[in-house]
Motif scaffolding. Structure first.
Motif, PDB file in Angstrom:
ATOM      1  N   ASN A   1      39.442  76.729  -9.250  1.00 17.95           N
ATOM      2  CA  ASN A   1      39.057  76.064  -8.007  1.00 17.95           C
ATOM      3  C   ASN A   1      39.855  74.774  -7.909  1.00 17.95           C
ATOM      4  O   ASN A   1      39.514  73.791  -8.544  1.00 17.95           O
ATOM      5  CB  ASN A   1      37.552  75.769  -8.005  1.00 17.95           C
ATOM      6  CG  ASN A   1      36.744  77.038  -8.118  1.00 17.95           C
ATOM      7  OD1 ASN A   1      36.867  77.923  -7.288  1.00 17.95           O
ATOM      8  ND2 ASN A   1      35.947  77.147  -9.159  1.00 17.95           N
ATOM      9  N   PRO A   2      40.933  74.790  -7.131  1.00 15.42           N
ATOM     10  CA  PRO A   2      41.804  73.617  -7.085  1.00 15.42           C
ATOM     11  C   PRO A   2      41.192  72.452  -6.313  1.00 15.42           C
ATOM     12  O   PRO A   2      40.289  72.635  -5.490  1.00 15.42           O
ATOM     13  CB  PRO A   2      43.051  74.144  -6.367  1.00 15.42           C
ATOM     14  CG  PRO A   2      42.553  75.252  -5.521  1.00 15.42           C
ATOM     15  CD  PRO A   2      41.413  75.865  -6.272  1.00 15.42           C
ATOM     16  N   GLU A   3      41.715  71.275  -6.594  1.00 14.21           N
ATOM     17  CA  GLU A   3      41.314  70.105  -5.822  1.00 14.21           C
ATOM     18  C   GLU A   3      41.857  70.255  -4.404  1.00 14.21           C
ATOM     19  O   GLU A   3      42.808  70.986  -4.164  1.00 14.21           O
ATOM     20  CB  GLU A   3      41.872  68.842  -6.478  1.00 14.21           C
ATOM     21  CG  GLU A   3      41.222  68.546  -7.817  1.00 14.21           C
ATOM     22  CD  GLU A   3      41.690  67.229  -8.391  1.00 14.21           C
ATOM     23  OE1 GLU A   3      42.134  66.345  -7.635  1.00 14.21           O
ATOM     24  OE2 GLU A   3      41.593  67.090  -9.621  1.00 14.21           O
ATOM     25  N   GLY A   4      41.235  69.564  -3.466  1.00 19.25           N
ATOM     26  CA  GLY A   4      41.663  69.632  -2.076  1.00 19.25           C
ATOM     27  C   GLY A   4      40.912  70.677  -1.269  1.00 19.25           C
ATOM     28  O   GLY A   4      41.130  70.824  -0.072  1.00 19.25           O
ATOM     29  N   VAL A   5      40.034  71.425  -1.943  1.00 16.22           N
ATOM     30  CA  VAL A   5      39.176  72.418  -1.298  1.00 16.22           C
ATOM     31  C   VAL A   5      37.762  72.167  -1.814  1.00 16.22           C
ATOM     32  O   VAL A   5      37.572  71.878  -3.000  1.00 16.22           O
ATOM     33  CB  VAL A   5      39.622  73.855  -1.653  1.00 16.22           C
ATOM     34  CG1 VAL A   5      38.707  74.886  -1.028  1.00 16.22           C
ATOM     35  CG2 VAL A   5      41.065  74.094  -1.227  1.00 16.22           C
ATOM     36  N   ALA A   6      36.793  72.264  -0.934  1.00 10.15           N
ATOM     37  CA  ALA A   6      35.408  72.055  -1.364  1.00 10.15           C
ATOM     38  C   ALA A   6      35.051  73.013  -2.494  1.00 10.15           C
ATOM     39  O   ALA A   6      35.559  74.133  -2.547  1.00 10.15           O
ATOM     40  CB  ALA A   6      34.456  72.263  -0.185  1.00 10.15           C
ATOM     41  N   PRO A   7      34.191  72.590  -3.413  1.00  7.93           N
ATOM     42  CA  PRO A   7      33.774  73.489  -4.490  1.00  7.93           C
ATOM     43  C   PRO A   7      33.114  74.748  -3.907  1.00  7.93           C
ATOM     44  O   PRO A   7      32.554  74.706  -2.806  1.00  7.93           O
ATOM     45  CB  PRO A   7      32.752  72.668  -5.273  1.00  7.93           C
ATOM     46  CG  PRO A   7      32.963  71.261  -4.869  1.00  7.93           C
ATOM     47  CD  PRO A   7      33.538  71.291  -3.484  1.00  7.93           C
TER      48      PRO A   7
ATOM     49  N   GLY B   1      28.786  79.044  -4.363  1.00  4.34           N
ATOM     50  CA  GLY B   1      28.077  79.969  -5.239  1.00  4.34           C
ATOM     51  C   GLY B   1      28.859  80.173  -6.512  1.00  4.34           C
ATOM     52  O   GLY B   1      29.778  79.415  -6.833  1.00  4.34           O
ATOM     53  N   ARG B   2      28.506  81.223  -7.225  1.00 10.45           N
ATOM     54  CA  ARG B   2      29.165  81.536  -8.491  1.00 10.45           C
ATOM     55  C   ARG B   2      30.373  82.423  -8.224  1.00 10.45           C
ATOM     56  O   ARG B   2      30.289  83.648  -8.287  1.00 10.45           O
ATOM     57  CB  ARG B   2      28.197  82.219  -9.428  1.00 10.45           C
ATOM     58  CG  ARG B   2      27.121  81.277  -9.889  1.00 10.45           C
ATOM     59  CD  ARG B   2      26.173  81.944 -10.836  1.00 10.45           C
ATOM     60  NE  ARG B   2      25.230  80.955 -11.295  1.00 10.45           N
ATOM     61  CZ  ARG B   2      24.696  80.947 -12.496  1.00 10.45           C
ATOM     62  NH1 ARG B   2      24.981  81.882 -13.355  1.00 10.45           N
ATOM     63  NH2 ARG B   2      23.848  80.005 -12.833  1.00 10.45           N
ATOM     64  N   TYR B   3      31.470  81.788  -7.912  1.00 10.55           N
ATOM     65  CA  TYR B   3      32.737  82.480  -7.721  1.00 10.55           C
ATOM     66  C   TYR B   3      33.857  81.475  -7.843  1.00 10.55           C
ATOM     67  O   TYR B   3      33.629  80.276  -7.837  1.00 10.55           O
ATOM     68  CB  TYR B   3      32.801  83.204  -6.370  1.00 10.55           C
ATOM     69  CG  TYR B   3      32.701  82.302  -5.158  1.00 10.55           C
ATOM     70  CD1 TYR B   3      33.844  81.759  -4.583  1.00 10.55           C
ATOM     71  CD2 TYR B   3      31.474  82.002  -4.589  1.00 10.55           C
ATOM     72  CE1 TYR B   3      33.763  80.933  -3.469  1.00 10.55           C
ATOM     73  CE2 TYR B   3      31.381  81.185  -3.474  1.00 10.55           C
ATOM     74  CZ  TYR B   3      32.523  80.656  -2.914  1.00 10.55           C
ATOM     75  OH  TYR B   3      32.440  79.835  -1.814  1.00 10.55           O
ATOM     76  N   SER B   4      35.069  81.978  -7.975  1.00 18.68           N
ATOM     77  CA  SER B   4      36.258  81.136  -8.008  1.00 18.68           C
ATOM     78  C   SER B   4      36.991  81.286  -6.690  1.00 18.68           C
ATOM     79  O   SER B   4      36.999  82.362  -6.099  1.00 18.68           O
ATOM     80  CB  SER B   4      37.180  81.568  -9.154  1.00 18.68           C
ATOM     81  OG  SER B   4      36.542  81.378 -10.398  1.00 18.68           O
ATOM     82  N   HIS B   5      37.629  80.219  -6.232  1.00 18.60           N
ATOM     83  CA  HIS B   5      38.412  80.292  -5.000  1.00 18.60           C
ATOM     84  C   HIS B   5      39.679  81.118  -5.184  1.00 18.60           C
ATOM     85  O   HIS B   5      40.112  81.813  -4.269  1.00 18.60           O
ATOM     86  CB  HIS B   5      38.804  78.897  -4.513  1.00 18.60           C
ATOM     87  CG  HIS B   5      37.720  78.168  -3.793  1.00 18.60           C
ATOM     88  ND1 HIS B   5      37.031  78.692  -2.725  1.00 18.60           N
ATOM     89  CD2 HIS B   5      37.216  76.932  -3.980  1.00 18.60           C
ATOM     90  CE1 HIS B   5      36.151  77.809  -2.282  1.00 18.60           C
ATOM     91  NE2 HIS B   5      36.240  76.721  -3.036  1.00 18.60           N
ATOM     92  N   LEU B   6      40.294  81.007  -6.343  1.00 18.69           N
ATOM     93  CA  LEU B   6      41.570  81.675  -6.578  1.00 18.69           C
ATOM     94  C   LEU B   6      41.526  82.526  -7.843  1.00 18.69           C
ATOM     95  O   LEU B   6      40.819  82.201  -8.797  1.00 18.69           O
ATOM     96  CB  LEU B   6      42.689  80.639  -6.754  1.00 18.69           C
ATOM     97  CG  LEU B   6      43.066  79.805  -5.543  1.00 18.69           C
ATOM     98  CD1 LEU B   6      44.005  78.689  -5.959  1.00 18.69           C
ATOM     99  CD2 LEU B   6      43.708  80.678  -4.482  1.00 18.69           C
ATOM    100  N   ALA B   7      42.326  83.582  -7.816  1.00 17.13           N
ATOM    101  CA  ALA B   7      42.559  84.388  -9.018  1.00 17.13           C
ATOM    102  C   ALA B   7      44.022  84.799  -8.989  1.00 17.13           C
ATOM    103  O   ALA B   7      44.506  85.301  -7.974  1.00 17.13           O
ATOM    104  CB  ALA B   7      41.657  85.609  -9.042  1.00 17.13           C
ATOM    105  N   ARG B   8      44.712  84.557 -10.083  1.00 22.14           N
ATOM    106  CA  ARG B   8      46.118  84.942 -10.190  1.00 22.14           C
ATOM    107  C   ARG B   8      46.233  86.023 -11.267  1.00 22.14           C
ATOM    108  O   ARG B   8      45.797  85.834 -12.398  1.00 22.14           O
ATOM    109  CB  ARG B   8      46.982  83.747 -10.564  1.00 22.14           C
ATOM    110  CG  ARG B   8      48.458  84.138 -10.764  1.00 22.14           C
ATOM    111  CD  ARG B   8      49.346  82.955 -11.041  1.00 22.14           C
ATOM    112  NE  ARG B   8      49.512  82.221  -9.788  1.00 22.14           N
ATOM    113  CZ  ARG B   8      49.644  80.892  -9.711  1.00 22.14           C
ATOM    114  NH1 ARG B   8      49.633  80.157 -10.799  1.00 22.14           N
ATOM    115  NH2 ARG B   8      49.800  80.305  -8.552  1.00 22.14           N
TER     116      ARG B   8
END
Length: 136
Positions: free
Chosen positions: A6-12, A15-22
């Protein structure tokens, strides 16, 4: 190794998930069709979203195993609920599963929508999944 964050610059996440997956090179994608809350014999786990979600997530676990994958290979969950009344039950069962699956809170990405209906009226929830497995 799949990287989730979960990078900075985006709201947390809410829920229980990640914003990004690589997913790094050298992985094969596994696409799991929408799983509903039925047991292996095809019977509905119950009339409510909580019991149906538990069964759907168990089905995803079993499908991952059948494909030689593990829970750590999950990249994304996508859930569809048949009513906003089903949200609390879904969230409770999902939280239980994610806590068990990812004790270090390295959660996969996740999306959730509420739809007018699912394939049959008794269905409360359907969950799709995407995984990435290291190629052999």
């Amino acid at each position: 190794m799949i990287k989730r964050w979960n990078p900075e610059g985006v709201a947390p996440p809410i829920g229980r998930y990640s914003h990004l997956a690589r997913v790094p090179a050298g992985h094969e994608y596994l696409i799991i069709s929408g799983q509903v809350g039925t047991s292996p014999n095809g019977e509905l786990a119950g009339p409510d979203a909580e019991s149906q979600t538990r069964a759907a997530l168990t089905n995803i676990e079993n499908l991952l195993k059948a494909a030689g994958a593990e829970l750590k290979h999950l990249v994304k969950l996508f859930a569809m609920l048949s009513s906003t009344d089903r949200l609390a039950g879904y969230r409770k069962a999902l939280q239980e599963a994610l806590t068990r699956w990812y004790p270090n809170e390295d959660w996969p990405t996740h999306s959730l929508i509420v739809v007018a209906a699912l394939a049959t009226p008794e269905l409360a929830v359907e969950v799709e999944a995407t995984a990435a497995i290291p190629a052999h």
